[in-house]
Scaffold this active site. Structure first.
Site, mmCIF file in Angstrom:
data_model
loop_
_atom_site.group_PDB
_atom_site.id
_atom_site.type_symbol
_atom_site.label_atom_id
_atom_site.label_comp_id
_atom_site.label_asym_id
_atom_site.label_seq_id
_atom_site.Cartn_x
_atom_site.Cartn_y
_atom_site.Cartn_z
ATOM 1 N N GLU A 1 3.994 -3.342 12.562
ATOM 2 C CA GLU A 1 3.201 -2.578 12.456
ATOM 3 C C GLU A 1 1.983 -3.181 11.581
ATOM 4 O OE1 GLU A 1 0.792 -0.124 10.509
ATOM 5 O OE2 GLU A 1 2.367 0.682 9.523
ATOM 6 N N GLU B 1 7.899 3.292 14.658
ATOM 7 C CA GLU B 1 8.811 3.959 13.432
ATOM 8 C C GLU B 1 8.406 5.350 13.335
ATOM 9 O OE1 GLU B 1 9.004 0.609 10.311
ATOM 10 O OE2 GLU B 1 6.989 0.646 10.721
ATOM 11 N N ASN C 1 0.928 -1.186 -0.073
ATOM 12 C CA ASN C 1 0.064 -0.150 0.200
ATOM 13 C C ASN C 1 0.794 1.152 0.004
ATOM 14 O OD1 ASN C 1 0.872 -0.499 2.590
ATOM 15 N ND2 ASN C 1 -1.434 0.383 3.375
ATOM 16 N N CYS D 1 -3.297 1.281 6.679
ATOM 17 C CA CYS D 1 -3.703 0.913 7.920
ATOM 18 C C CYS D 1 -4.294 1.900 8.877
ATOM 19 C CB CYS D 1 -2.412 0.134 8.714
ATOM 20 S SG CYS D 1 -0.894 1.245 8.349
#
Ligand code: ADP
Length: 544
Positions: free
Chosen positions: A316, A525, A216, A350
Site C-alpha cells: 500500500e 487490506e 502516520n 496516503c
C-alpha cells in the site's frame, strides 16, 4: 535532548535557490492573512513545554506497564540489542527525545523469524473459532485502554488527541472485523467434469509474514495487517517505523495479555538497520509473504528483493489523490470534505488530497470558503485540548512541504492563506496553506506533498479533468463532487484509482477493500478481500 538543527531559522534552511527564496518571500509578504495562522504555533505555553522523559510519559498513563522500550521476540520483551545500540524516538511537537529503543539487527530478526516459523506449525492448526476468540480479546483490551493508546500515538506521531483516539478505534475495528471473518474462510467445491473424481479448493495460511509499517498510523497500520494475518493462521514478524515504536509495543503487550501464543507475533525495532532487516526479511526462505505500507520507492525495493524467493507481496504505497469539484456540486459539502480529505493528520495520510480540480465557474468561491475554514484551524501540540492540527513528523517533511509551496509560488500560484512559517518554533510545524491558480509545471501536480497544503487547479470539461486526474503513475484514492447521477457513475468508473469518494471525503472503513492501482500498490487490506493476501488456495482432487 533536542534534535540538531531544530532551532535554526526555517527559511534559511530551505533547499530552494536564493533567488527563488527572495521571490517567494516577496510573494508571501503581500499576504498579511498568512500571519494569522501563526498565533497558535507561537503560543508561549507551547514553546515552554518541558521535555517529556520516558518516565514522565509512563507516569501519565492509566496503565504505565503498557509501554516498554523493547522489541518482542518469542514471547519476551527484549530491551537491549545484540549490538548494544539504541535509537531515539522524538516528540514532533517539540523535538524532545521521549524514548530510546534497541536498534536490533539481522540476528534478532532471524530469531523472530525462527520463533514465528516454529509457532506456525501449531497456530495454523488452531480452529478459526480459537483464533477469533484471541482477536476478540485483543479488540476488547484495546478499547479498554483506548485513552492510553491515544496518548501514546500523540506523543510519538503528533496528531491531536481526538484524532489519535479515532485511530485507536479504527485500529481496533480490524481485530473485531477479522475475528469474525476468520470464521468465514470458505473454500469451494468444484463441479467435476469427470465422474470418477471429486474436486475442491481449500484455503490455507501462507506461513510466516513480514510486516513493515509507517509512522502516520502507528496503531492502525499494524492492526490492519496483523488482524488479517492472524485470522487465517499466519504468524508474523513486524518492523514498525522507527519514529513510532511505542504504539507497536503497547499493542504487543495487549496481544500478550489477550493470549496470543508464544512466537506467533514478533516485533523487531530498528532505525540504523532498517534497510538490512528489510532485505533480510524479503530474502528469507522462511518468510512467505510481505505486507508493506509506505513510500512507493521502498515498496518497489521490497518487491524486487522478494523476487528470488517468489513471495506473496502486498503493498500500500503513495498516492496523488485528485479532488474534483464539478460545476453542479454542493460547494459547502465539498469544502467540508476538502478540509477532512486534505488536512487530516496535517496532510500526512496516503489518501490525502494532493490536487484540487475545481470547475472554473466556482473556483474562486471554493477557494474563498476553503480559506475561511483553514484559517480557523488551531495548530499546536496534539496534547493541547483546542489543537485541531498537529506538527509534521520530522524536519525533512517540513522541508518538503516548504519546497512545494515555494515551487508553486515561483511558478505563478497565488497564496490564499498560510505559507509563512514562524522562524522560532520548536517542533516540526508548517502552517496550513491554500494556493490557487495552480498549473501543471508545479511539483504538486505530480509529487505527493504529504503535508498541509491545498493547491487549487481549474478545469472546464469532464473529459479534460479526467485526463488531468489520471495523468499520474499513482492511483490510490480519488474524490469528486457532483449532483448528476449519470456523471457520478461515469467519473467513478473512469478514475484510475483503487478507491473513490463520491460526494464524501471520508472513505476508510474496516469493512471495505483498501488499496491502490498503478504504482500505488498491489492487494487490498481490510474487508473480506483482506484475507486473500495471507492465504493460498489448495486444490484437492479425490478419485473415487
Ligand atoms: P516514509 O517516507 O513515509 O517514512 P518509508 O517508505 O520510508 O515512508 O517508510 C515506511 C516503513 O518502511 C517504515 O517502517 C520504514 O522504517 C521502512 N523502511 C524504509 N526504508 C526501508 C527499506 N529499505 N527496507 C525496509 N523497510 C524500509
Amino acid at each position: 535532548m533536542l534534535r540538531p538543527g531544530l532551532l535554526t531559522k526555517r527559511l534559511s534552511t530551505s533547499t530552494t535557490s536564493l533567488a527563488a527564496r527572495r521571490t517567494s518571500q516577496a510573494a508571501l509578504s503581500n499576504f498579511p492573512r498568512a500571519s494569522l495562522l501563526l498565533s497558535s504555533i507561537q503560543n508561549p505555553r507551547f514553546l515552554s513545554s518541558a521535555a517529556n522523559s520516558f518516565a514522565n510519559i509512563k507516569s501519565q498513563l492509566n496503565d504505565p506497564t503498557l509501554i516498554t522500550t523493547a522489541g518482542f521476540i518469542d514471547n519476551e520483551f527484549i530491551t537491549t540489542s545484540n549490538s548494544g545500540k539504541h535509537f531515539p524516538v522524538y516528540d514532533p511537537a517539540n523535538g524532545t527525545e521521549i524514548a530510546r529503543f534497541p536498534d536490533m539487527g539481522i540476528e534478532e530478526t532471524d530469531r523472530a523469524i525462527q520463533a514465528a516459523k516454529q509457532a506456525f506449525s501449531s497456530w495454523s492448526k488452531t480452529t478459526a473459532k480459537e483464533r477469533s476468540t484471541i482477536l476478540r480479546n485483543w479488540y476488547n483490551l484495546i478499547i479498554e485502554n483506548e485513552q492510553d493508546l491515544a496518548k501514546i500515538i500523540t506523543w510519538e506521531n503528533g496528531k491531536p488527541l481526538a484524532d489519535a483516539l479515532g485511530e485507536v478505534r479504527y485500529g481496533a475495528s480490524f481485530f473485531e472485523w477479522f475475528a469474525e471473518e476468520a470464521k468465514r474462510l470458505y473454500g469451494e467445491v468444484i463441479p467435476s467434469p469427470n465422474r470418477q473424481q471429486r474436486m475442491l479448493a481449500i484455503r490455507q495460511p501462507i506461513g510466516v509474514v513480514g510486516i513493515i509499517t509507517p509512522w502516520n498510523f502507528p496503531n492502525a497500520m499494524i492492526t490492519r495487517k496483523l488482524g488479517a494475518a492472524l485470522a487465517v493462521g499466519c504468524t508474523v514478524v513486524a518492523k514498525p517505523a522507527s519514529e513510532t515504536p511505542l504504539s507497536a509495543v503497547a499493542l504487543y503487550e495487549l496481544g500478550r495479555r489477550a493470549g496470543v501464543p508464544k512466537g506467533v507475533i514478533g516485533l523487531v525495532t530498528t532505525h540504523h538497520n532498517t534497510k538490512a532487516i528489510g532485505k533480510h526479511i524479503c530474502e528469507s526462505q522462511d518468510v512467505s509473504g510481505i505486507s508493506f505500507t509506505g513510500s512507493t520507492a521502498v515498496g518497489k525495493l521490497l518487491l524486487k528483493q522478494s523476487a528470488d524467493t517468489v513471495k506473496k507481496v502486498s503493498l500500500e504505497l503513495g498516492g496523488n489523490a485528485a479532488f474534483i469539484v464539478f460545476e453542479d456540486a454542493d460547494i459547502d459539502k465539498a469544502v467540508d470534505a476538502a478540509v477532512l480529505a486534505k488536512f487530516r493528520s496535517s496532510g500526512q495520510t496516503c489518501i490525502c488530497v494532493n490536487r484540487f480540480y475545481v470547475h472554473s465557474s466556482i473556483k474562486d468561491v471554493f477557494g474563498e470558503r476553503l480559506r475561511e475554514k483553514v484559517e480557523k484551524f488551531r495548530v499546536g501540540s496534539g496534547m493541547e485540548a483546542n489543537t485541531t492540527h498537529g506538527p509534521l513528523i520530522n524536519k525533512a517533511s517540513v522541508e518538503k512541504v516548504r519546497s512545494h509551496v515555494h515551487d508553486a509560488l515561483n511558478h505563478g500560484a497565488k497564496l490564499l492563506t498560510g505559507g509563512k512559517e514562524s522562524e522560532n518554533t520548536h517542533g516540526y510545524f508548517y502552517p496550513p496553506t491554500v494556493l490557487t491558480d495552480m498549473n501543471n509545471n508545479m511539483r504538486i501536480a505530480t509529487e505527493e506533498t504529504f503535508g498541509p497544503v491545498a493547491g487549487i487547479f481549474s478545469f472546464e470539461t469532464e473529459d479534460e479533468v479526467l485526463e488531468l486526474a489520471n495523468n499520474t503513475r499513482f492511483g490510490l484514492s480519488g474524490y469528486f463532487f457532483s449532483k448528476d447521477v449519470s456523471r457520478c457513475w461515469r467519473v467513478a468508473e473512469n478514475l484510475q484509482v483503487g478507491m473513490v469518494g463520491v460526494n464524501t471525503g471520508a472513505i476508510s472503513s474496516e469493512v471495505a477493500p483498501f488499496g491502490g492501482v498503478k504504482e500505488s500498490g498491489i492487494g487490498r487490506e481490510g474487508a473480506r478481500q483482506g484475507l486473500d493476501e495471507y492465504t493460498q488456495y489448495k486444490y484437492i482432487n479425490m478419485a473415487i
